[in-house]
Design a protein around this motif. Structure first.
Motif, PDB file in Angstrom:
ATOM      1  N   GLN A 268     -68.091  77.192 -38.348  1.00 33.82           N
ATOM      2  CA  GLN A 268     -67.906  77.317 -39.797  1.00 33.82           C
ATOM      3  C   GLN A 268     -66.536  76.872 -40.272  1.00 33.82           C
ATOM      4  OE1 GLN A 268     -68.860  81.520 -40.196  1.00 33.82           O
ATOM      5  NE2 GLN A 268     -70.955  81.057 -40.783  1.00 33.82           N
ATOM      6  N   LEU A 269     -65.719  76.345 -39.394  1.00 33.55           N
ATOM      7  CA  LEU A 269     -64.367  75.907 -39.753  1.00 33.55           C
ATOM      8  C   LEU A 269     -64.343  74.396 -39.937  1.00 33.55           C
ATOM      9  CD1 LEU A 269     -61.338  76.736 -40.093  1.00 33.55           C
ATOM     10  CD2 LEU A 269     -61.066  76.170 -37.661  1.00 33.55           C
ATOM     11  N   ARG A 270     -63.642  73.947 -40.996  1.00 33.34           N
ATOM     12  CA  ARG A 270     -63.459  72.523 -41.242  1.00 33.34           C
ATOM     13  C   ARG A 270     -61.977  72.264 -41.535  1.00 33.34           C
ATOM     14  NH1 ARG A 270     -67.779  73.281 -39.673  1.00 33.34           N
ATOM     15  NH2 ARG A 270     -69.800  72.418 -40.359  1.00 33.34           N
ATOM     16  N   ILE A 271     -61.179  72.188 -40.474  1.00 31.84           N
ATOM     17  CA  ILE A 271     -59.778  71.790 -40.624  1.00 31.84           C
ATOM     18  C   ILE A 271     -59.665  70.305 -40.306  1.00 31.84           C
ATOM     19  CG2 ILE A 271     -57.471  71.951 -39.606  1.00 31.84           C
ATOM     20  CD1 ILE A 271     -57.705  74.867 -39.437  1.00 31.84           C
ATOM     21  N   SER A 272     -58.941  69.608 -41.151  1.00 30.31           N
ATOM     22  CA  SER A 272     -58.734  68.177 -40.911  1.00 30.31           C
ATOM     23  C   SER A 272     -57.303  67.807 -41.288  1.00 30.31           C
ATOM     24  CB  SER A 272     -59.725  67.343 -41.724  1.00 30.31           C
ATOM     25  OG  SER A 272     -59.528  67.529 -43.107  1.00 30.31           O
ATOM     26  N   TRP A 273     -56.840  66.709 -40.702  1.00 35.98           N
ATOM     27  CA  TRP A 273     -55.565  66.161 -41.160  1.00 35.98           C
ATOM     28  C   TRP A 273     -55.629  64.645 -41.132  1.00 35.98           C
ATOM     29  CZ3 TRP A 273     -55.863  67.476 -35.996  1.00 35.98           C
ATOM     30  CH2 TRP A 273     -55.266  66.635 -35.073  1.00 35.98           C
ATOM     31  N   MET A 274     -54.855  64.049 -42.009  1.00 35.55           N
ATOM     32  CA  MET A 274     -54.848  62.601 -42.173  1.00 35.55           C
ATOM     33  C   MET A 274     -53.475  62.053 -41.810  1.00 35.55           C
ATOM     34  SD  MET A 274     -55.286  60.412 -45.693  1.00 35.55           S
ATOM     35  CE  MET A 274     -53.567  60.738 -46.131  1.00 35.55           C
ATOM     36  N   GLU A 275     -53.476  61.086 -40.929  1.00 35.13           N
ATOM     37  CA  GLU A 275     -52.245  60.371 -40.606  1.00 35.13           C
ATOM     38  C   GLU A 275     -52.197  59.081 -41.415  1.00 35.13           C
ATOM     39  OE1 GLU A 275     -51.914  59.624 -36.460  1.00 35.13           O
ATOM     40  OE2 GLU A 275     -51.895  61.737 -35.908  1.00 35.13           O
ATOM     41  N   PRO A 280     -48.467  62.544 -40.049  1.00 36.33           N
ATOM     42  CA  PRO A 280     -49.334  63.383 -40.886  1.00 36.33           C
ATOM     43  C   PRO A 280     -48.894  63.358 -42.350  1.00 36.33           C
ATOM     44  CG  PRO A 280     -48.721  64.545 -38.880  1.00 36.33           C
ATOM     45  CD  PRO A 280     -47.868  63.316 -38.935  1.00 36.33           C
ATOM     46  N   ALA A 281     -49.840  63.100 -43.237  1.00 36.59           N
ATOM     47  CA  ALA A 281     -49.534  63.028 -44.666  1.00 36.59           C
ATOM     48  C   ALA A 281     -50.313  64.053 -45.480  1.00 36.59           C
ATOM     49  CB  ALA A 281     -49.828  61.630 -45.196  1.00 36.59           C
ATOM     50  N   ALA A 282     -51.431  64.542 -44.956  1.00 35.13           N
ATOM     51  CA  ALA A 282     -52.234  65.535 -45.680  1.00 35.13           C
ATOM     52  C   ALA A 282     -53.067  66.325 -44.686  1.00 35.13           C
ATOM     53  CB  ALA A 282     -53.141  64.864 -46.713  1.00 35.13           C
ATOM     54  N   ALA A 283     -53.358  67.584 -45.039  1.00 31.55           N
ATOM     55  CA  ALA A 283     -54.206  68.438 -44.203  1.00 31.55           C
ATOM     56  C   ALA A 283     -55.066  69.303 -45.108  1.00 31.55           C
ATOM     57  CB  ALA A 283     -53.363  69.312 -43.280  1.00 31.55           C
ATOM     58  N   GLU A 284     -56.258  69.616 -44.647  1.00 28.73           N
ATOM     59  CA  GLU A 284     -57.196  70.433 -45.412  1.00 28.73           C
ATOM     60  C   GLU A 284     -57.685  71.593 -44.550  1.00 28.73           C
ATOM     61  OE1 GLU A 284     -57.635  69.729 -48.500  1.00 28.73           O
ATOM     62  OE2 GLU A 284     -57.015  67.618 -48.627  1.00 28.73           O
ATOM     63  N   TYR A 285     -57.812  72.746 -45.190  1.00 32.25           N
ATOM     64  CA  TYR A 285     -58.285  73.968 -44.534  1.00 32.25           C
ATOM     65  C   TYR A 285     -59.536  74.420 -45.280  1.00 32.25           C
ATOM     66  CZ  TYR A 285     -57.883  78.893 -42.919  1.00 32.25           C
ATOM     67  OH  TYR A 285     -58.100  80.150 -42.377  1.00 32.25           O
ATOM     68  N   HIS A 286     -60.694  74.057 -44.745  1.00 26.48           N
ATOM     69  CA  HIS A 286     -61.977  74.311 -45.391  1.00 26.48           C
ATOM     70  C   HIS A 286     -62.876  75.145 -44.480  1.00 26.48           C
ATOM     71  CE1 HIS A 286     -61.603  70.337 -47.937  1.00 26.48           C
ATOM     72  NE2 HIS A 286     -60.620  71.182 -48.150  1.00 26.48           N
ATOM     73  N   PHE A 287     -63.937  75.682 -45.081  1.00 30.71           N
ATOM     74  CA  PHE A 287     -64.974  76.397 -44.350  1.00 30.71           C
ATOM     75  C   PHE A 287     -66.326  75.803 -44.728  1.00 30.71           C
ATOM     76  CE2 PHE A 287     -61.554  79.406 -45.462  1.00 30.71           C
ATOM     77  CZ  PHE A 287     -61.032  79.598 -44.195  1.00 30.71           C
ATOM     78  N   ASP A 289     -70.875  76.475 -44.669  1.00 30.21           N
ATOM     79  CA  ASP A 289     -72.140  77.041 -44.239  1.00 30.21           C
ATOM     80  C   ASP A 289     -73.138  75.894 -44.147  1.00 30.21           C
ATOM     81  OD1 ASP A 289     -72.973  76.527 -46.867  1.00 30.21           O
ATOM     82  OD2 ASP A 289     -72.689  78.605 -47.517  1.00 30.21           O
ATOM     83  N   ARG A 290     -74.403  76.187 -44.143  1.00 26.86           N
ATOM     84  CA  ARG A 290     -75.382  75.113 -43.955  1.00 26.86           C
ATOM     85  C   ARG A 290     -75.462  74.167 -45.144  1.00 26.86           C
ATOM     86  NH1 ARG A 290     -80.169  79.090 -42.273  1.00 26.86           N
ATOM     87  NH2 ARG A 290     -78.876  80.395 -43.613  1.00 26.86           N
ATOM     88  N   LYS A 291     -75.079  74.632 -46.334  1.00 31.01           N
ATOM     89  CA  LYS A 291     -75.280  73.824 -47.532  1.00 31.01           C
ATOM     90  C   LYS A 291     -73.995  73.424 -48.236  1.00 31.01           C
ATOM     91  CE  LYS A 291     -79.828  75.799 -48.572  1.00 31.01           C
ATOM     92  NZ  LYS A 291     -80.651  76.501 -49.606  1.00 31.01           N
ATOM     93  N   ALA A 292     -72.890  74.103 -47.956  1.00 29.04           N
ATOM     94  CA  ALA A 292     -71.687  73.887 -48.752  1.00 29.04           C
ATOM     95  C   ALA A 292     -70.430  73.807 -47.900  1.00 29.04           C
ATOM     96  CB  ALA A 292     -71.531  75.003 -49.789  1.00 29.04           C
ATOM     97  N   THR A 293     -69.461  73.078 -48.415  1.00 25.66           N
ATOM     98  CA  THR A 293     -68.097  73.081 -47.899  1.00 25.66           C
ATOM     99  C   THR A 293     -67.242  73.842 -48.896  1.00 25.66           C
ATOM    100  OG1 THR A 293     -68.327  70.957 -46.753  1.00 25.66           O
ATOM    101  CG2 THR A 293     -66.098  71.667 -47.308  1.00 25.66           C
TER     102      THR A 293
END
Length: 343
Positions: A268-275, A280-287, A289-293
């Motif tokens: 259920q974790l959606r961590i990402s970062w963009m180089e 590294p220039a940006a990072a996202e801390y998301h979660f 479920d089956r239908k939504a971010t």
């Protein structure tokens, strides 16, 4: 229905497997999130040591667990069918107030009685009856961060009104959400011509130039690499705006690190970062479920704002959510202008 009041960490921990199963795949409803919150925020003495603004109050765990014993095979057999995830905030000014686990600076959204939809009426009735006939150590219940029209909460409020409790309702902050179509091209077609042009130019000029590498956490090793990047970019951006940043609070940091680690194991974790150009220039801390971010937190390099790292990162996350088959990107609480812009 039988209601038990859970007042100890041991009692809370014993509910974790059934609680997580009952919450479905909604991360904010799980014990992984709410139980972990109590572990870090329940001890006010610890919080006061970290935050001089902590007000004089005494927090007591006050989870109401609803069990169904109608189909029990024996006296010791019971099935968890509902959870009221609360704590009692004993204050000098407002009295004894029941509040959600996950509240305060963590700002948990979409809170509710945790139960299966078909059990909402029975669970709400059992909780209301317990509150008004057996439990008399509370003065108020503050049910903030509840979705408008939430069935379980509306039934709970109706039951409390029938039992002569005074109930008042007021609108709260909006939770902005973006409905996602089946493809990125369909999304572009749904927005204004000027916005569509901007995103296409940014995609072609930067994302397709070879300057960008995007990483989405899939395992423990990647999590360990991504976490300090997220914290650093968030803190640097907030400090550049003259703010301390969320992770300046040690208890906030430690709660999220543990909760994120548990949600990683559940998928259920959606961590990402963009180089961008190798850094590294940006990072996202998301979660998810089956239908939504659920877009909870993020950070960007304040020295590279001219490169629009936040917008680039959002494009990548939108594309990933669409490819995953999600039908919604939930920006959660708050009326920041960028949320309406993307919607």
């Amino acid at each position: 229905m039988h209601v038990e009041q859970i007042t100890t960490w041991e009692g809370l921990a014993s509910l974790e497997p059934e609680w997580n199963a009952l919450s479905g795949d909604m991360p904010f409803h799980s014990s992984n999130w709410l139980g972990t919150w109590w572990k870090h925020y329940g001890d006010l003495a610890q919080r006061a040591a970290d935050d001089d603004r902590a007000r004089p109050s005494d927090r007591l765990l006050y989870v109401l667990a609803v069990f169904d014993e109608s189909d029990a095979a024996g006296d010791d057999s019971k099935r968890l069918v509902g959870v009221a995830p609360w704590y009692l905030d004993r204050t000098r000014v407002k009295g004894n107030v029941l509040r959600w686990l996950g509240s305060g600076e963590v700002c948990t959204d979409h809170l509710t009685l945790i139960c299966q939809p078909e059990k909402a009426d029975a669970v709400a009735t059992a909780v209301a009856e317990s509150l008004t006939t057996r439990l008399d150590d509370w003065d108020r219940i503050d049910l903030s961060a509840v979705d408008s029209g939430d069935v379980a909460i509306e039934r709970l409020l109706g039951q409390l009104e029938e039992r002569e409790c005074l109930v008042s309702r007021q609108p709260a902050d909006s939770c902005w959400a973006l409905d996602l179509p089946g493809t990125w091209d369909d999304y572009l077609a749904s927005i204004s011509k000027s916005h569509r042009k901007q995103l296409r130019q940014l995609d072609q000029r930067v994302l397709q130039s070879g300057r960008v590498r995007w990483h989405q956490v899939q395992n423990r090793a990647e999590f360990e690499a991504a976490w300090p990047i997220l914290v650093d970019l968030h803190q640097r951006r907030r400090r550049s705006l003259g703010e301390p940043g969320c992770f300046a609070s040690r208890v906030f940091h430690d709660f999220h690190r543990e909760a994120a680690s548990k949600l990683l194991e559940c998928g259920q974790l959606r961590i990402s970062w963009m180089e961008l150009d190798g850094t590294p220039a940006a990072a996202e801390y998301h979660f998810a479920d089956r239908k939504a971010t659920y877009a909870y937190q993020g950070g960007v390099d304040p020295d590279r704002l001219d490169d629009e790292p936040g917008r680039l990162s959002t494009i990548l996350c939108l594309k990933a959510a669409i490819e995953e088959g999600h039908t919604k990107l939930d920006f959660l609480r708050g009326d920041e202008p960028y949320k309406a812009h993307w919607r």
